[in-house]
Design an enzyme around this catalytic site. Sequence first.
Site: not given
Length: 191
Positions: A47-49, A79, A132, A168, A170
């Site tokens: 996501g966005e860390s 990620c 990504i 990723h 997943e």
Amino acid sequence: MTVAILALQGAFVEHAAMLERLGAAHFEIRQARDLERPFDGLILPGGESTVMRKLLHDLELFEPLRERIADGMPVFGTCAGLILLAKSVDGGVPCFATMDIAVKRNAYGRQLGSFYAEAECKDIGVIPMTFIRAPYIERVSGDAEIMATVDGNIVAARQGNQLVTAFHPELCEDLSIHRSFLEMIEERKRS
Ligand code: GLN
């Protein structure tokens, strides 16, 4: 065995689907109250860390989770989740800082950030890897161990019960990394 998935933001649903396929019990952590449920391992999704780090502090999840990770509870970061565990973050601020890895955020640049590769992962074999806007690991130190590289960049590592991938798993069909994380949890429960 029960796995908790940090579900503040990002690709947590996809991790739940992988655990579902592997028949592992799981639930989402969204607020401090969720920590009252027992769990044996934790997934930190992509996501966005920066957003996750802020929410972890705002929701008072940071310290209790940091303590459990530091105490040896198995954790799997993908990620942005990898960035949250790193002690050194180029282009960002460390969060849990429990893992002896130096990472570079958005390491492939904005344009080239998303791509697919297949590469060998130590103890597992060749696996598909979807990147990504990915970070990569610039170096490992202490007893952190390189698990996979792509084009000379470190993209997976392990230190004790902490496992991280810059890609990723997943988002692929291949269950092998999740399966090996569940084995890590089983091993800890036995010891
Ligand atoms: N670039 C994101 C970050 O810095 C990570 C990207 C991802 O998780 N897909 O948090």
